[in-house]
Design an enzyme around this catalytic site. Structure first.
Site, PDB file in Angstrom:
ATOM      1  N   ARG A   1       0.865  -1.189   0.000  1.00 27.19           N
ATOM      2  CA  ARG A   1       0.000   0.000   0.000  1.00 27.19           C
ATOM      3  C   ARG A   1       0.896   1.230   0.000  1.00 27.19           C
ATOM      4  O   ARG A   1       1.896   1.289   0.718  1.00 27.19           O
ATOM      5  CB  ARG A   1      -0.913   0.029   1.235  1.00 27.19           C
ATOM      6  CG  ARG A   1      -2.106  -0.916   1.159  1.00 27.19           C
ATOM      7  CD  ARG A   1      -3.137  -0.507   0.087  1.00 27.19           C
ATOM      8  NE  ARG A   1      -4.271  -1.410   0.028  1.00 27.19           N
ATOM      9  CZ  ARG A   1      -4.382  -2.462  -0.784  1.00 27.19           C
ATOM     10  NH1 ARG A   1      -3.404  -2.748  -1.629  1.00 27.19           N
ATOM     11  NH2 ARG A   1      -5.473  -3.208  -0.774  1.00 27.19           N
TER      12      ARG A   1
ATOM     13  N   ASP B   1       4.410  -0.373  -6.969  1.00 32.92           N
ATOM     14  CA  ASP B   1       3.134  -0.686  -7.615  1.00 32.92           C
ATOM     15  C   ASP B   1       2.015   0.108  -6.966  1.00 32.92           C
ATOM     16  O   ASP B   1       0.881   0.077  -7.433  1.00 32.92           O
ATOM     17  CB  ASP B   1       2.838  -2.192  -7.483  1.00 32.92           C
ATOM     18  CG  ASP B   1       1.599  -2.601  -8.257  1.00 32.92           C
ATOM     19  OD1 ASP B   1       1.533  -2.256  -9.463  1.00 32.92           O
ATOM     20  OD2 ASP B   1       0.695  -3.232  -7.681  1.00 32.92           O
TER      21      ASP B   1
ATOM     22  N   GLU C   1      -2.342   7.553  -4.915  1.00 34.21           N
ATOM     23  CA  GLU C   1      -2.657   6.867  -6.173  1.00 34.21           C
ATOM     24  C   GLU C   1      -4.107   7.031  -6.601  1.00 34.21           C
ATOM     25  O   GLU C   1      -4.418   6.956  -7.800  1.00 34.21           O
ATOM     26  CB  GLU C   1      -2.305   5.378  -6.089  1.00 34.21           C
ATOM     27  CG  GLU C   1      -3.199   4.578  -5.143  1.00 34.21           C
ATOM     28  CD  GLU C   1      -2.840   3.090  -5.139  1.00 34.21           C
ATOM     29  OE1 GLU C   1      -1.655   2.762  -5.022  1.00 34.21           O
ATOM     30  OE2 GLU C   1      -3.770   2.274  -5.274  1.00 34.21           O
TER      31      GLU C   1
HETATM   32  P1  NAI Z   1      -1.722 -11.165   4.997  1.00 32.02           P
HETATM   33  O1  NAI Z   1      -2.733 -10.648   5.957  1.00 32.02           O
HETATM   34  O2  NAI Z   1      -1.754 -12.609   4.612  1.00 32.02           O
HETATM   35  O3  NAI Z   1      -0.256 -10.859   5.554  1.00 32.02           O
HETATM   36  C1  NAI Z   1       0.122  -9.643   6.106  1.00 32.02           C
HETATM   37  C2  NAI Z   1       1.249  -9.926   7.095  1.00 32.02           C
HETATM   38  O4  NAI Z   1       1.716  -8.675   7.593  1.00 32.02           O
HETATM   39  C3  NAI Z   1       0.799 -10.773   8.290  1.00 32.02           C
HETATM   40  O5  NAI Z   1       1.713 -11.820   8.499  1.00 32.02           O
HETATM   41  C4  NAI Z   1       0.799  -9.774   9.452  1.00 32.02           C
HETATM   42  O6  NAI Z   1       1.130 -10.379  10.685  1.00 32.02           O
HETATM   43  C5  NAI Z   1       1.881  -8.815   9.009  1.00 32.02           C
HETATM   44  N1  NAI Z   1       1.796  -7.501   9.645  1.00 32.02           N
HETATM   45  C6  NAI Z   1       0.702  -6.829  10.089  1.00 32.02           C
HETATM   46  N2  NAI Z   1       1.060  -5.633  10.567  1.00 32.02           N
HETATM   47  C7  NAI Z   1       2.397  -5.541  10.421  1.00 32.02           C
HETATM   48  C8  NAI Z   1       3.355  -4.544  10.722  1.00 32.02           C
HETATM   49  N3  NAI Z   1       2.990  -3.385  11.280  1.00 32.02           N
HETATM   50  N4  NAI Z   1       4.637  -4.792  10.427  1.00 32.02           N
HETATM   51  C9  NAI Z   1       5.029  -5.968   9.881  1.00 32.02           C
HETATM   52  N5  NAI Z   1       4.168  -6.945   9.561  1.00 32.02           N
HETATM   53  C10 NAI Z   1       2.876  -6.733   9.833  1.00 32.02           C
HETATM   54  O7  NAI Z   1      -1.826 -10.227   3.716  1.00 32.02           O
HETATM   55  P2  NAI Z   1      -1.343 -10.548   2.235  1.00 32.02           P
HETATM   56  O8  NAI Z   1      -2.414 -11.249   1.492  1.00 32.02           O
HETATM   57  O9  NAI Z   1       0.010 -11.146   2.263  1.00 32.02           O
HETATM   58  O10 NAI Z   1      -1.277  -9.075   1.628  1.00 32.02           O
HETATM   59  C11 NAI Z   1      -0.344  -8.118   2.096  1.00 32.02           C
HETATM   60  C12 NAI Z   1      -0.729  -6.763   1.565  1.00 32.02           C
HETATM   61  O11 NAI Z   1      -0.549  -6.757   0.147  1.00 32.02           O
HETATM   62  C13 NAI Z   1      -2.220  -6.397   1.745  1.00 32.02           C
HETATM   63  O12 NAI Z   1      -2.443  -5.813   3.005  1.00 32.02           O
HETATM   64  C14 NAI Z   1      -2.451  -5.432   0.645  1.00 32.02           C
HETATM   65  O13 NAI Z   1      -2.236  -4.127   1.164  1.00 32.02           O
HETATM   66  C15 NAI Z   1      -1.375  -5.748  -0.389  1.00 32.02           C
HETATM   67  N6  NAI Z   1      -1.926  -6.224  -1.662  1.00 32.02           N
HETATM   68  C16 NAI Z   1      -1.556  -5.559  -2.802  1.00 32.02           C
HETATM   69  C17 NAI Z   1      -2.029  -5.964  -4.033  1.00 32.02           C
HETATM   70  C18 NAI Z   1      -1.612  -5.292  -5.298  1.00 32.02           C
HETATM   71  O14 NAI Z   1      -2.215  -5.548  -6.347  1.00 32.02           O
HETATM   72  N7  NAI Z   1      -0.591  -4.458  -5.290  1.00 32.02           N
HETATM   73  C19 NAI Z   1      -2.986  -7.082  -4.122  1.00 32.02           C
HETATM   74  C20 NAI Z   1      -3.261  -7.742  -2.874  1.00 32.02           C
HETATM   75  C21 NAI Z   1      -2.765  -7.299  -1.680  1.00 32.02           C
END
Ligand code: NAI
Length: 347
Positions: free
Chosen positions: A236, A260, A265
Site C-alpha cells: 500500500r 506498484d 494513487e
Molecule cells: P496477509 O494478511 O496474509 O499478511 C500480512 C502480514 O503482515 C501478516 O503476516 C501480518 O502479521 C503482518 N503484519 C501486520 N502488521 C504488520 C506490521 N505493522 N509490520 C510488519 N508486519 C505486519 O496479507 P497478504 O495477502 O500477504 O497481503 C499483504 C498486503 O498486500 C495487503 O495488506 C495489501 O495491502 C497488499 N496487496 C496488494 C495488491 C496489489 O495488487 N498491489 C494485491 C493484494 C494485496
C-alpha cells in the site's frame, strides 16, 4: 426478486470476469465506472449490496448513506480494507473481502519490479527500441548471496520468501507476529526492522497498511538503511513517506525503487491521463528517476486472480444471504489483518 449489486470502479476486465462467473446470474449487477465516494454514494439507492475496490472511499458518511439506502453488505473485491471505516460499519453493514486472490500474482510482480530495476530492463528496452545497443550504465548485481528483507510474511510475503530463497538470497523477515515453525522450515530468520535496515540490499514490503505501518519507510528508517538499497512496494502506498523516498533517491541513499502503489494513487491510478498534465508534483518527480519503476497497482492483475476475485466475492455474498458469518468477513472489533472472529464476537 433478484438482489441488486451496485458495482463501483468498474474496469472492462472486472465486468468480463464477473459476468462469466457461474452463479452470478442469481444477482443483478449494475456496473458503475465511478468510484464510490461521498459524491457518488447516492447511486446506491435501490440496491442491496455494494461491491467496491481499493480506491473507493468508504468513510463514515458513506456508510451512513449506504445504510440509509438499505445496503447491508459491502463486498470488497480486494484483500486490503484500509479504505473502509470498518468500526463505523459495525452493527450496521457487514463487510466481506477476498483475502487472497492470488498471492502468487503479487509476489511475482514484486519480483518483476526487483529484477527490472536490478538489470535495468526498462532502460535497456528503451535503448534498443531506439537502435541504441550500448550497454554502458546497465550494470546490475547478482542477486545470489545478497541480503533481502521481507517486511510482512503473510500470504504474499511468504511466497516472496520462497522466490527469494530460490534466487539464493539471504532472507531476513520482519513480521508483527512470528511463526517460528514456518521460518525454520524455510531456513529463514525473523529479525527486527533495525537489522533489516542495517543489512538488506533489497527491502520488499508485504504488510498491510495500519496506523502502525503508516510511513514505515520514512526519513529516519531510510537513514538507517544501507547505501544504494532497493525498495519494492507492492503493498500500500502510504507505507512509504514518498517525499522522504524522493530525498533518498536524490541523495543516492536509495539505489532504486519499484512501486506498484503510491500514497496519492487514488487521483491517478487505473485511469488514462496520457492526454493531460500530471499536476501531482510528487508523482511527477518520482516518474523522472531512471532508477524508479512505477506500475499502477497492477500486481494482482492476472487471469487467475480475476477469476478468484469474482468467484470468492460471489461465495461471500451467498454466505451473507445464507445468514452465516464466513471467514472472509471483517470485524470492526478486531485488529486489522485476517479476522475470522466475527461469529465469536456476536455470539
Ligand atoms: P496477509 O494478511 O496474509 O499478511 C500480512 C502480514 O503482515 C501478516 O503476516 C501480518 O502479521 C503482518 N503484519 C501486520 N502488521 C504488520 C506490521 N505493522 N509490520 C510488519 N508486519 C505486519 O496479507 P497478504 O495477502 O500477504 O497481503 C499483504 C498486503 O498486500 C495487503 O495488506 C495489501 O495491502 C497488499 N496487496 C496488494 C495488491 C496489489 O495488487 N498491489 C494485491 C493484494 C494485496
Amino acid at each position: 426478486m433478484k438482489k441488486k449489486i451496485a458495482f463501483f470502479d468498474t474496469k472492462p476486465y472486472d465486468k468480463r470476469s464477473f459476468d462469466s462467473t457461474v452463479g452470478i446470474e442469481e444477482y443483478e449487477i449494475e456496473y458503475f465506472e465511478t468510484r464510490l465516494t461521498e459524491r457518488s454514494m447516492a447511486l446506491t439507492k435501490g440496491f442491496d449490496i455494494v461491491c467496491a475496490f481499493v480506491n473507493d472511499e468508504i468513510t463514515a458518511p458513506v456508510i451512513d448513506q449506504l445504510y440509509a439506502n438499505g445496503i447491508r453488505l459491502i463486498a470488497m473485491r480486494c484483500a486490503g480494507y484500509n479504505n473502509v471505516d470498518v468500526c463505523h460499519a459495525l452493527d450496521k453493514i457487514r463487510i466481506v473481502r477476498v483475502p487472497a486472490y492470488s498471492p502468487h500474482a503479487v509476489a511475482e510482480h514484486a519480483l518483476a519490479l526487483l529484477m527490472t530495476l536490478n538489470r535495468k530492463i526498462h532502460r535497456a528496452h528503451l535503448r534498443t527500441r531506439d537502435s541504441n545497443f550500448s550497454i554502458v550504465g546497465l550494470v546490475g548485481m547478482d542477486m545470489y548471496g545478497k541480503t533481502v528483507g521481507v517486511i510482512g510474511a503473510g500470504k504474499i510475503g511468504r511466497i516472496m520468501v520462497d522466490i527469494l530463497c530460490g534466487l539464493g538470497m539471504d532472507v531476513l523477515v520482519y513480521d508483527k507476529y512470528q511463526d517460528k515453525a514456518w521460518a525454520e522450515s524455510k531456513g529463514v530468520r525473523y529479525t527486527e526492522l533495525s537489522e533489516i535496515y542495517e543489512k538488506a540490499q533489497v527491502i520488499s514490503l508485504h504488510c498491510p497498511l495500519t496506523d502502525e505501518s503508516h510511513h514505515l519507510i520514512n526519513k529516519e528508517s531510510i537513514a538507517q538503511m544501507r547505501d544504494g538499497v532497493m525498495i519494492i512496494n507492492t503493498s500500500r502506498g502510504p507505507l512509504i513517506d514518498t517525499k522522504a523516498l524522493i530525498k533518498g533517491l536524490k541523495s543516492g541513499k536509495i539505489g532504486a525503487a519499484g512501486l506498484d502503489v503510491y500514497e496519492e494513487e487514488a487521483d491517478y491510478f487505473f485511469e488514462d491521463y496520457s492526454e493531460e498534465i500530471v499536476t501531482d508534483d510528487v508523482l511527477a518527480r518520482l516518474l523522472t528517476f531512471n532508477n524508479v519503476v512505477v506500475t499502477s497497482h497492477q500486481a494482482f492483475l492476472t487471469e487467475e486472480a480475476l477469476a478468484n476475485i469474482s468467484g470468492t466475492t460471489l461465495k461471500n455474498i451467498n454466505t451473507f444471504y445464507a445468514g452465516e458469518h464466513g471467514a472472509n468477513e471483517i470485524c470492526g472489533n478486531c485488529d486489522a489483518g485476517s479476522c475470522v472472529r466475527h461469529t465469536k464476537r456476536t455470539a
